[in-house]
Enzyme design. Structure first.
Site, mmCIF file in Angstrom:
data_model
loop_
_atom_site.group_PDB
_atom_site.id
_atom_site.type_symbol
_atom_site.label_atom_id
_atom_site.label_comp_id
_atom_site.label_asym_id
_atom_site.label_seq_id
_atom_site.Cartn_x
_atom_site.Cartn_y
_atom_site.Cartn_z
ATOM 1 N N SER A 17 32.588 35.783 35.978
ATOM 2 C CA SER A 17 33.087 34.409 36.115
ATOM 3 C C SER A 17 32.436 33.776 37.341
ATOM 4 O O SER A 17 32.079 34.486 38.286
ATOM 5 C CB SER A 17 34.604 34.447 36.309
ATOM 6 N N TYR A 21 42.260 37.534 40.354
ATOM 7 C CA TYR A 21 41.276 37.229 39.309
ATOM 8 C C TYR A 21 39.865 37.236 39.897
ATOM 9 O O TYR A 21 38.969 37.905 39.387
ATOM 10 C CB TYR A 21 41.577 35.864 38.677
ATOM 11 N N GLY A 70 39.976 39.945 28.849
ATOM 12 C CA GLY A 70 40.279 39.549 30.218
ATOM 13 C C GLY A 70 41.513 38.677 30.269
ATOM 14 O O GLY A 70 41.915 38.080 29.270
ATOM 15 N N ALA A 127 39.575 39.154 19.596
ATOM 16 C CA ALA A 127 40.490 38.346 18.782
ATOM 17 C C ALA A 127 40.543 36.881 19.212
ATOM 18 O O ALA A 127 41.185 36.068 18.549
ATOM 19 C CB ALA A 127 41.893 38.952 18.833
HETATM 20 P P1 NAD Z 1 40.705 34.519 25.703
HETATM 21 O O1 NAD Z 1 42.077 34.543 26.297
HETATM 22 O O2 NAD Z 1 40.414 33.512 24.667
HETATM 23 O O3 NAD Z 1 40.331 35.956 25.133
HETATM 24 C C1 NAD Z 1 40.571 37.120 25.886
HETATM 25 C C2 NAD Z 1 40.938 38.241 24.929
HETATM 26 O O4 NAD Z 1 41.242 39.393 25.736
HETATM 27 C C3 NAD Z 1 42.202 37.942 24.081
HETATM 28 O O5 NAD Z 1 41.933 38.148 22.711
HETATM 29 C C4 NAD Z 1 43.218 38.931 24.593
HETATM 30 O O6 NAD Z 1 44.117 39.413 23.609
HETATM 31 C C5 NAD Z 1 42.321 40.055 25.130
HETATM 32 N N1 NAD Z 1 43.086 40.865 26.060
HETATM 33 C C6 NAD Z 1 43.829 40.422 27.114
HETATM 34 N N2 NAD Z 1 44.507 41.441 27.648
HETATM 35 C C7 NAD Z 1 44.195 42.554 26.924
HETATM 36 C C8 NAD Z 1 44.601 43.907 26.966
HETATM 37 N N3 NAD Z 1 45.535 44.324 27.844
HETATM 38 N N4 NAD Z 1 44.083 44.770 26.080
HETATM 39 C C9 NAD Z 1 43.184 44.356 25.149
HETATM 40 N N5 NAD Z 1 42.762 43.087 25.043
HETATM 41 C C10 NAD Z 1 43.273 42.193 25.916
HETATM 42 O O7 NAD Z 1 39.716 34.402 26.934
HETATM 43 P P2 NAD Z 1 38.209 33.888 27.097
HETATM 44 O O8 NAD Z 1 38.268 32.626 27.826
HETATM 45 O O9 NAD Z 1 37.442 34.006 25.837
HETATM 46 O O10 NAD Z 1 37.702 34.961 28.169
HETATM 47 C C11 NAD Z 1 36.802 36.007 27.864
HETATM 48 C C12 NAD Z 1 36.327 36.573 29.194
HETATM 49 O O11 NAD Z 1 35.614 35.560 29.906
HETATM 50 C C13 NAD Z 1 37.439 37.035 30.123
HETATM 51 O O12 NAD Z 1 37.033 38.201 30.783
HETATM 52 C C14 NAD Z 1 37.575 35.897 31.103
HETATM 53 O O13 NAD Z 1 38.058 36.337 32.358
HETATM 54 C C15 NAD Z 1 36.141 35.424 31.202
HETATM 55 N N6 NAD Z 1 36.000 34.031 31.659
HETATM 56 C C16 NAD Z 1 36.634 33.019 30.998
HETATM 57 C C17 NAD Z 1 36.473 31.717 31.450
HETATM 58 C C18 NAD Z 1 37.115 30.531 30.766
HETATM 59 O O14 NAD Z 1 37.159 29.451 31.386
HETATM 60 N N7 NAD Z 1 37.595 30.653 29.554
HETATM 61 C C19 NAD Z 1 35.660 31.465 32.570
HETATM 62 C C20 NAD Z 1 35.024 32.519 33.198
HETATM 63 C C21 NAD Z 1 35.196 33.804 32.720
#
Ligand code: NAD
Length: 279
Positions: free
Chosen positions: A116, A157, A71, A10
């Site tokens: 990450s 994390y 995440g 989402a």
């Molecule tokens: P985001 O917050 O935009 O999207 C994460 C999604 O996970 C959200 O839609 C949220 O509703 C869903 N989620 C969270 N808790 C949940 C639960 N309990 N049950 C079901 N769904 C759940 O985040 P993003 O930045 O797109 O991150 C995606 C992945 O990449 C994550 O695992 C994050 O740790 C990793 N990541 C992100 C970054 C960054 O800087 N954005 C950097 C390194 C790694």
């Protein structure tokens, strides 16, 4: 055209991946807390079991690929740490264990786990927290980060991403995964502009740390570009990719660790005929 499941569909990188896969004509089953095909809370065991079952039903028992992008970013406090552990580690491992037979059915399935660059750029992550997660004990992991006070969520994390990356590498080469034709890999982004990062930037203390972190190429990553990396790792071009953690982080990992990696395997882990040959 294939059938793929994307958790965290989402928002952010999960959302962009769904968009890109659907644009290419694939069938995608999204999993998230809201606004998706399978609504599930991956922070609970029941939520994970329900999500695993509903996805298998929707996919008719065969998956060409899975993207584990759900995440939570760092926060603070015991409850937050427990939820990070549940979603970031068990929300990957439990689902993939349920989906392995469906991935095996596809013959050359690909799995991309969102890790990450915190795995290598956050110092002093307690080994006990990582070991506890790999042993399936979230409570012990939470206790192991308690002494870090306001930085407990940052440590959890990083620990969750180290644990899930080690799990990926350990499982990827086993007969149940590589031997079944499943390519299991992880993508390790640096800071990417998504709602997760926006949350961190809204907190002045976290924002200062994020903005001061060295990124040689400058700026933040773009979620749609990261989704392209995910799709590349799902494509035929990745048939020979197995157990890799691919860093796409603007150079931060290289900045800190240029002299640490690559590093040769210790001789004691090599088969004896190879050690004899090399001497
Ligand atoms: P985001 O917050 O935009 O999207 C994460 C999604 O996970 C959200 O839609 C949220 O509703 C869903 N989620 C969270 N808790 C949940 C639960 N309990 N049950 C079901 N769904 C759940 O985040 P993003 O930045 O797109 O991150 C995606 C992945 O990449 C994550 O695992 C994050 O740790 C990793 N990541 C992100 C970054 C960054 O800087 N954005 C950097 C390194 C790694």
């Amino acid at each position: 055209m294939g059938t793929y499941v994307v958790t965290g569909s989402a928002s952010g990188m999960g959302f962009e991946t769904v968009h890109r896969l659907r644009a290419d004509g694939h069938t995608v089953i999204g999993v998230d807390l809201q606004q998706t095909d399978v609504v599930a809370d991956l922070s609970t065991r029941d939520g994970r079991i329900g999500a695993a079952r509903d996805v298998l039903a929707a996919a008719d028992g065969r998956l060409d690929g899975a993207v584990l992008a759900a995440g939570l970013g760092p926060g603070r406090g015991r409850d937050r740490c427990r939820t990070i552990a549940q979603v970031n580690h068990f929300g990957v491992v439990d689902l993939l264990e349920h989906w392995r037979p469906a991935l095996t059915a596809a013959t050359r399935a690909k799995v991309v786990v969102l890790s990450s660059n915190s795995t290598t750029t956050i110092p002093a992550v307690p080994r006990r927290a990582v070991q506890a997660l790999l042993a399936g004990d979230a409570d012990r992991a939470v206790r192991a980060v308690r002494r870090f006070g306001p930085a407990d969520g940052t440590m959890m994390y990083a620990a969750s991403k180290i644990a899930v990356s080690r799990w990926v590498r350990a499982q990827a080469v086993r007969p149940e995964w590589a031997g079944a034709g499943i390519r299991l890999n992880a993508l390790a982004p640096g800071a990417v502009m998504t709602p997760l990062l926006a949350d961190q930037l809204a907190n002045p203390t976290q924002a200062r740390a994020v903005r001061r972190f060295p990124v040689p190429i400058g700026g933040f990553g773009d979620a749609a570009q990261l989704a392209e990396w995910v799709c590349f790792m799902l494509s035929d071009a990745a048939d020979f990719l197995c157990g890799s953690v691919v860093f796409v982080d603007g150079g931060t990992d290289a900045h800190f660790r240029a002299r640490d990696w690559p590093r040769a395997v210790p001789a004691r882990r090599l088969p004896s005929y190879l050690v004899r040959f090399l001497r």
